[in-house]
Scaffold this motif. Sequence first.
Motif, PDB file in Angstrom:
ATOM      1  N   GLY A  25       0.817  -1.203   0.000  1.00 49.55           N
ATOM      2  CA  GLY A  25       0.000   0.000   0.000  1.00 49.55           C
ATOM      3  C   GLY A  25       0.846   1.246   0.000  1.00 49.55           C
ATOM      4  N   TYR A  26       0.435   2.259   0.785  1.00 44.80           N
ATOM      5  CA  TYR A  26       1.083   3.566   0.719  1.00 44.80           C
ATOM      6  C   TYR A  26       1.384   4.162   2.091  1.00 44.80           C
ATOM      7  CZ  TYR A  26      -0.210   3.475  -4.196  1.00 44.80           C
ATOM      8  OH  TYR A  26      -0.331   3.122  -5.519  1.00 44.80           O
ATOM      9  N   VAL A  27       2.424   4.984   2.120  1.00 46.31           N
ATOM     10  CA  VAL A  27       2.732   5.800   3.278  1.00 46.31           C
ATOM     11  C   VAL A  27       2.559   7.257   2.865  1.00 46.31           C
ATOM     12  CG1 VAL A  27       5.205   5.775   2.721  1.00 46.31           C
ATOM     13  CG2 VAL A  27       4.473   6.391   5.018  1.00 46.31           C
ATOM     14  N   VAL A  28       1.925   8.046   3.740  1.00 40.13           N
ATOM     15  CA  VAL A  28       1.630   9.448   3.437  1.00 40.13           C
ATOM     16  C   VAL A  28       2.028  10.318   4.623  1.00 40.13           C
ATOM     17  CG1 VAL A  28      -0.114  11.113   2.683  1.00 40.13           C
ATOM     18  CG2 VAL A  28      -0.388   8.682   2.117  1.00 40.13           C
ATOM     19  N   GLY A  29       2.751  11.378   4.358  1.00 43.96           N
ATOM     20  CA  GLY A  29       3.053  12.351   5.395  1.00 43.96           C
ATOM     21  C   GLY A  29       1.850  13.251   5.593  1.00 43.96           C
ATOM     22  N   VAL A  30       1.300  13.272   6.796  1.00 41.10           N
ATOM     23  CA  VAL A  30       0.097  14.063   7.089  1.00 41.10           C
ATOM     24  C   VAL A  30       0.490  15.311   7.872  1.00 41.10           C
ATOM     25  CG1 VAL A  30      -2.130  14.078   8.262  1.00 41.10           C
ATOM     26  CG2 VAL A  30      -1.385  12.032   7.040  1.00 41.10           C
ATOM     27  N   SER A  31       0.207  16.466   7.287  1.00 39.81           N
ATOM     28  CA  SER A  31       0.684  17.734   7.843  1.00 39.81           C
ATOM     29  C   SER A  31      -0.394  18.565   8.512  1.00 39.81           C
ATOM     30  CB  SER A  31       1.302  18.567   6.717  1.00 39.81           C
ATOM     31  OG  SER A  31       0.297  18.905   5.758  1.00 39.81           O
ATOM     32  N   GLY A  32      -1.663  18.228   8.259  1.00 42.03           N
ATOM     33  CA  GLY A  32      -2.751  19.069   8.730  1.00 42.03           C
ATOM     34  C   GLY A  32      -3.269  19.987   7.644  1.00 42.03           C
ATOM     35  N   GLY A  33      -2.749  19.800   6.410  1.00 39.25           N
ATOM     36  CA  GLY A  33      -3.176  20.591   5.270  1.00 39.25           C
ATOM     37  C   GLY A  33      -4.108  19.813   4.357  1.00 39.25           C
ATOM     38  N   ILE A  34      -4.732  20.510   3.425  1.00 44.49           N
ATOM     39  CA  ILE A  34      -5.737  19.913   2.545  1.00 44.49           C
ATOM     40  C   ILE A  34      -5.147  18.869   1.607  1.00 44.49           C
ATOM     41  CG2 ILE A  34      -5.514  21.824   0.888  1.00 44.49           C
ATOM     42  CD1 ILE A  34      -8.715  19.778   1.648  1.00 44.49           C
ATOM     43  N   ASP A  35      -3.951  19.124   1.054  1.00 45.32           N
ATOM     44  CA  ASP A  35      -3.384  18.198   0.078  1.00 45.32           C
ATOM     45  C   ASP A  35      -3.065  16.833   0.695  1.00 45.32           C
ATOM     46  OD1 ASP A  35      -3.466  20.058  -2.031  1.00 45.32           O
ATOM     47  OD2 ASP A  35      -1.587  20.944  -1.403  1.00 45.32           O
ATOM     48  N   SER A  36      -2.433  16.837   1.872  1.00 51.28           N
ATOM     49  CA  SER A  36      -2.108  15.557   2.506  1.00 51.28           C
ATOM     50  C   SER A  36      -3.359  14.867   3.025  1.00 51.28           C
ATOM     51  CB  SER A  36      -1.099  15.752   3.639  1.00 51.28           C
ATOM     52  OG  SER A  36      -1.639  16.469   4.720  1.00 51.28           O
ATOM     53  N   ALA A  37      -4.360  15.643   3.431  1.00 52.30           N
ATOM     54  CA  ALA A  37      -5.614  15.056   3.903  1.00 52.30           C
ATOM     55  C   ALA A  37      -6.344  14.349   2.766  1.00 52.30           C
ATOM     56  CB  ALA A  37      -6.504  16.134   4.513  1.00 52.30           C
ATOM     57  N   VAL A 171      -8.779  19.993  -5.643  1.00 47.18           N
ATOM     58  CA  VAL A 171      -8.418  19.280  -4.408  1.00 47.18           C
ATOM     59  C   VAL A 171      -9.446  19.580  -3.323  1.00 47.18           C
ATOM     60  CG1 VAL A 171      -6.675  18.981  -2.610  1.00 47.18           C
ATOM     61  CG2 VAL A 171      -5.963  19.298  -4.994  1.00 47.18           C
ATOM     62  N   TYR A 172      -9.866  20.830  -3.231  1.00 45.61           N
ATOM     63  CA  TYR A 172     -10.879  21.191  -2.235  1.00 45.61           C
ATOM     64  C   TYR A 172     -12.218  20.515  -2.535  1.00 45.61           C
ATOM     65  CZ  TYR A 172      -8.182  24.631   0.378  1.00 45.61           C
ATOM     66  OH  TYR A 172      -7.255  25.235   1.196  1.00 45.61           O
ATOM     67  N   GLN A 173     -12.564  20.409  -3.808  1.00 48.59           N
ATOM     68  CA  GLN A 173     -13.811  19.735  -4.167  1.00 48.59           C
ATOM     69  C   GLN A 173     -13.785  18.271  -3.735  1.00 48.59           C
ATOM     70  OE1 GLN A 173     -15.363  20.484  -8.244  1.00 48.59           O
ATOM     71  NE2 GLN A 173     -13.870  22.159  -8.339  1.00 48.59           N
ATOM     72  N   ILE A 174     -12.661  17.615  -3.989  1.00 46.61           N
ATOM     73  CA  ILE A 174     -12.540  16.220  -3.581  1.00 46.61           C
ATOM     74  C   ILE A 174     -12.485  16.123  -2.059  1.00 46.61           C
ATOM     75  CG2 ILE A 174     -11.014  14.197  -3.588  1.00 46.61           C
ATOM     76  CD1 ILE A 174     -10.370  14.761  -6.454  1.00 46.61           C
ATOM     77  N   GLY A 175     -11.814  17.091  -1.411  1.00 48.13           N
ATOM     78  CA  GLY A 175     -11.763  17.101   0.045  1.00 48.13           C
ATOM     79  C   GLY A 175     -13.147  17.106   0.664  1.00 48.13           C
ATOM     80  N   LYS A 176     -14.023  17.925   0.113  1.00 44.76           N
ATOM     81  CA  LYS A 176     -15.402  17.965   0.600  1.00 44.76           C
ATOM     82  C   LYS A 176     -16.107  16.644   0.335  1.00 44.76           C
ATOM     83  CE  LYS A 176     -19.692  20.637   0.234  1.00 44.76           C
ATOM     84  NZ  LYS A 176     -20.349  21.814  -0.416  1.00 44.76           N
ATOM     85  N   TYR A 177     -15.869  16.066  -0.829  1.00 45.81           N
ATOM     86  CA  TYR A 177     -16.531  14.818  -1.220  1.00 45.81           C
ATOM     87  C   TYR A 177     -16.104  13.644  -0.338  1.00 45.81           C
ATOM     88  CZ  TYR A 177     -17.996  10.918  -4.218  1.00 45.81           C
ATOM     89  OH  TYR A 177     -18.567   9.757  -4.696  1.00 45.81           O
ATOM     90  N   VAL A 178     -14.830  13.611   0.060  1.00 47.33           N
ATOM     91  CA  VAL A 178     -14.331  12.480   0.864  1.00 47.33           C
ATOM     92  C   VAL A 178     -14.332  12.799   2.360  1.00 47.33           C
ATOM     93  CG1 VAL A 178     -12.931  11.633  -1.047  1.00 47.33           C
ATOM     94  CG2 VAL A 178     -11.889  13.168   0.640  1.00 47.33           C
ATOM     95  N   ASN A 179     -15.010  13.874   2.737  1.00 42.92           N
ATOM     96  CA  ASN A 179     -15.239  14.212   4.143  1.00 42.92           C
ATOM     97  C   ASN A 179     -13.981  14.573   4.928  1.00 42.92           C
ATOM     98  OD1 ASN A 179     -18.106  13.744   4.039  1.00 42.92           O
ATOM     99  ND2 ASN A 179     -17.675  11.547   4.042  1.00 42.92           N
ATOM    100  N   VAL A 180     -13.118  15.370   4.326  1.00 45.34           N
ATOM    101  CA  VAL A 180     -11.982  15.913   5.057  1.00 45.34           C
ATOM    102  C   VAL A 180     -12.526  16.854   6.139  1.00 45.34           C
ATOM    103  CG1 VAL A 180     -10.032  17.521   4.883  1.00 45.34           C
ATOM    104  CG2 VAL A 180     -10.303  15.698   3.195  1.00 45.34           C
ATOM    105  N   PRO A 181     -11.983  16.824   7.360  1.00 41.21           N
ATOM    106  CA  PRO A 181     -12.484  17.678   8.441  1.00 41.21           C
ATOM    107  C   PRO A 181     -12.567  19.157   8.063  1.00 41.21           C
ATOM    108  CG  PRO A 181     -10.940  16.072   9.314  1.00 41.21           C
ATOM    109  CD  PRO A 181     -10.891  15.936   7.814  1.00 41.21           C
ATOM    110  N   GLU A 182     -13.602  19.817   8.559  1.00 46.78           N
ATOM    111  CA  GLU A 182     -13.819  21.229   8.252  1.00 46.78           C
ATOM    112  C   GLU A 182     -12.644  22.099   8.684  1.00 46.78           C
ATOM    113  OE1 GLU A 182     -16.191  22.823   6.564  1.00 46.78           O
ATOM    114  OE2 GLU A 182     -17.059  20.880   6.044  1.00 46.78           O
ATOM    115  N   SER A 183     -11.985  21.724   9.783  1.00 43.91           N
ATOM    116  CA  SER A 183     -10.864  22.528  10.273  1.00 43.91           C
ATOM    117  C   SER A 183      -9.762  22.621   9.224  1.00 43.91           C
ATOM    118  CB  SER A 183     -10.301  21.923  11.561  1.00 43.91           C
ATOM    119  OG  SER A 183      -9.800  20.609  11.339  1.00 43.91           O
TER     120      SER A 183
END
Length: 262
Positions: A25-37, A171-183
């Motif tokens: 599978g995959y490893v992802v660095g999660v920063s708290g930003g929209i792209d990594s989310a 990216v923001y459109q997909i973020g909303k679609y996949v339920n990325v946190p509002e924060s």
Amino acid sequence: MKVDKVTDHIVTWLKDYAIKANVKGYVVGVSGGIDSAVTSSLCAMTGLEVLCVEMPIHQHHDHVTRAQEHIKQLKSRFKNVTDVRSDLTPVFDTFIENMPDIKDSALVDLTRGNTRARLRMTTLYYHGGVNGLLVAGTGNKVEDFGVGFYTKYGDGGVDVSPIADLMKSHVYQIGKYVNVPESIMDAAPSDGLYGAERTDEDQIGASYDELELIMNEITNGKKESDFTGRMLEVFHLYSNLNKKNQHKMNPIPVCHIPKSLF
């Protein structure tokens, strides 16, 4: 954009690529930003193993909080998601302590920011290597192919780039679609290399909406004479950054030796 179709396409692409590469599978660095989310969410939707990695280096509290909120939410939704925290602050500090002092503060800030990104790249590849995972990049189209807003061999050092053909607005459109946190959806984009108060717009000199507009217009054949006012300023900014950062976007130059010299 057909958000559902694009999402399915990326998820299928990620899954097929990993299977063909014979990895888990995959490893992802999660920063708290929209792209990594968004990237970590898309990876999670493949059903393959996904390791989310936090890599704080003197990280601002807001970034840490958002990253942890996203990881917690993702793990509650997907049983294939795990996480690990690699605190790189002492590693970074030790590295800097062993480097010579430089008088030019601008060069110091830039170099240290890039060093943070490269330490994180090394960390992701370590976690990927010991777990049989590929490193999923988090760069979008404006960053990767527009203004080159990333660190060479830092966040630019990845195995796959699932969202690199998407504009920031996509990216923001997909973020909303996949339920990325509002924060995360509401936070000002920031690479986190220079503190939360220094946003991407502060560093670049233009918003992603402005850059995206210019990038689309240039793609459609518009030239300098077609812009006025603020958009002319952004055109010059975009054009200069695009030219300056071609060394990131193009393959490494190879010095080819004439056959006559052998």
